[in-house]
Design a protein around this motif. Structure first.
Motif, PDB file in Angstrom:
ATOM      1  N   THR A   1       0.950  -1.241   0.060  1.00 21.96           N
ATOM      2  CA  THR A   1       0.028   0.083  -0.008  1.00 21.96           C
ATOM      3  C   THR A   1       0.928   1.159  -0.128  1.00 21.96           C
ATOM      4  O   THR A   1       1.892   1.240   0.877  1.00 21.96           O
TER       5      THR A   1
ATOM      6  N   ARG B   1      -6.713   0.688   2.491  1.00 27.75           N
ATOM      7  CA  ARG B   1      -6.566  -0.710   2.411  1.00 27.75           C
ATOM      8  C   ARG B   1      -5.848  -1.094   3.905  1.00 27.75           C
ATOM      9  O   ARG B   1      -5.131  -0.189   4.443  1.00 27.75           O
TER      10      ARG B   1
ATOM     11  N   GLY C   1      -3.902  -2.560   5.483  1.00 27.66           N
ATOM     12  CA  GLY C   1      -2.504  -3.159   5.604  1.00 27.66           C
ATOM     13  C   GLY C   1      -1.812  -3.285   6.757  1.00 27.66           C
ATOM     14  O   GLY C   1      -2.191  -2.452   7.484  1.00 27.66           O
TER      15      GLY C   1
ATOM     16  N   TYR D   1     -11.913  -5.304   7.742  1.00 23.50           N
ATOM     17  CA  TYR D   1     -11.529  -4.392   7.088  1.00 23.50           C
ATOM     18  C   TYR D   1     -11.263  -4.544   5.737  1.00 23.50           C
ATOM     19  O   TYR D   1     -11.521  -3.717   4.698  1.00 23.50           O
ATOM     20  N   ARG D   2     -10.743  -5.819   5.197  1.00 25.04           N
ATOM     21  CA  ARG D   2     -10.417  -6.118   3.911  1.00 25.04           C
ATOM     22  C   ARG D   2     -11.672  -6.240   3.330  1.00 25.04           C
ATOM     23  O   ARG D   2     -11.913  -5.815   2.181  1.00 25.04           O
ATOM     24  N   TRP D   3     -12.639  -7.048   4.028  1.00 30.36           N
ATOM     25  CA  TRP D   3     -13.847  -7.268   3.392  1.00 30.36           C
ATOM     26  C   TRP D   3     -14.727  -5.947   2.896  1.00 30.36           C
ATOM     27  O   TRP D   3     -15.333  -5.791   1.737  1.00 30.36           O
TER      28      TRP D   3
ATOM     29  N   THR E   1     -12.695  -4.043   0.111  1.00 30.84           N
ATOM     30  CA  THR E   1     -13.056  -4.820  -1.004  1.00 30.84           C
ATOM     31  C   THR E   1     -14.473  -4.276  -1.589  1.00 30.84           C
ATOM     32  O   THR E   1     -14.636  -4.086  -2.962  1.00 30.84           O
TER      33      THR E   1
END
Length: 285
Positions: free
Chosen positions: A67, A178, A180, A226-228, A231
């Motif tokens: 990122t 993102r 990350g 948080y990734r979901w 996305t």
């Protein structure tokens, strides 16, 4: 960032819904930690970020996604500010009022921001869905507990809602939002001084149970959720995402009834039903 074409719209809806449910479960786990471990809200947030960052560091290099540094810093600061402001709102205004304003402000702030800043058209279906969603949320927290400084708590709740909405709008606008390692590392560095002052180590309860709860909190409702969420934001409009996030307090309410001994009230049933109506309407877009 994942391209819009790579993620089907319904998959985006499912991703954001899963994130909101995970956050609701995480709220219940955090509540138990606050009751049993001797940790305060800032310390729990710090360990949540620390576990997520550590998991990302130990992942095989091929599974990491780089990122941009500026994006990682901004995302981490946004997550840290919104979490601390939310916990402050709960402390000063009470859990019910703090949650209502923080989560309920999301659809309004995100819808307005998406329209004004991003030029997103607010569809009739989405606009209509906001009404039962907010009504359902209000019913779920119809009897808030007053805190010692309600005005300060309300202000912090607005800050928390604005922080989450800002991340949503930035991701929708093409920013590299993102969850990350850099973002979580930034967040935990922001929280570290406050966590040290508050007390960074658990002082009560079973250490193994506390460690397991912190491990869960740092993975499912943080690293994965948080990734979901980000996305899903690649294909789901900001206003729609803000309404789907209202699944978080609904999930917390269900867990409260099923596992924490909270009463099953008519308001809980009606509020949950209204949220489901709103989500079903959005899923048909």
């Amino acid at each position: 960032m994942t391209s819009h074409a790579a993620v089907p719209f319904r998959h985006g809806l499912l991703s954001i819904s899963a994130a909101a449910v995970a956050w609701g479960v995480g709220g219940a786990v955090a509540a138990l930690l606050l009751r049993t471990s001797g940790l305060g809200p800032v310390a729990v947030s710090f360990w949540r970020f620390a576990v997520a960052a550590l998991c990302l560091v130990v992942l095989p290099r091929g599974e990491r996604r780089r990122t941009p540094r500026r994006a990682a810093v901004l995302t981490g600061i946004g997550l840290a500010v919104s979490q601390c402001a939310y916990f402050g709102s709960v402390r000063f205004a009470g859990l019910g009022l703090g949650t209502l304003i923080t989560i309920g402000a999301g659809p309004v702030l995100t819808s307005l921001g998406a329209h004004v800043l991003l030029g997103e058209r607010l569809t009739r279906r989405a606009a209509v869905a906001v009404v039962p969603a907010l009504g359902g949320l209000a019913l779920l927290v119809a009897a808030p507990a007053a805190g010692p400084r309600p005005a300060l708590g309300v202000g912090l709740a607005v800050v928390a809602g604005a922080g989450q909405s800002g991340l949503t709008l930035w991701a929708r606008g093409g920013g590299s939002a993102r969850a990350g390692a850099g973002a979580f590392a930034t967040g935990l560095l922001c929280l570290l001084p406050l966590a040290v002052v508050e007390g960074i180590l658990p002082t009560a309860g079973d250490r193994a149970l506390t460690g397991g709860a912190l491990l869960f909190l740092g993975t499912v409702p943080t690293l994965f959720a948080y990734r979901w969420y980000f996305t899903g934001l690649t294909v789901v409009p900001g206003a729609t995402a803000a309404v789907l996030v209202l699944l978080e307090p609904a999930t917390a309410a269900v867990i409260g009834v099923a596992f924490l001994g909270e009463p099953l009230t008519a308001g809980l049933l009606a509020g949950s039903a209204l949220l489901l109506v709103a989500i079903a309407a959005l899923a048909r877009e």
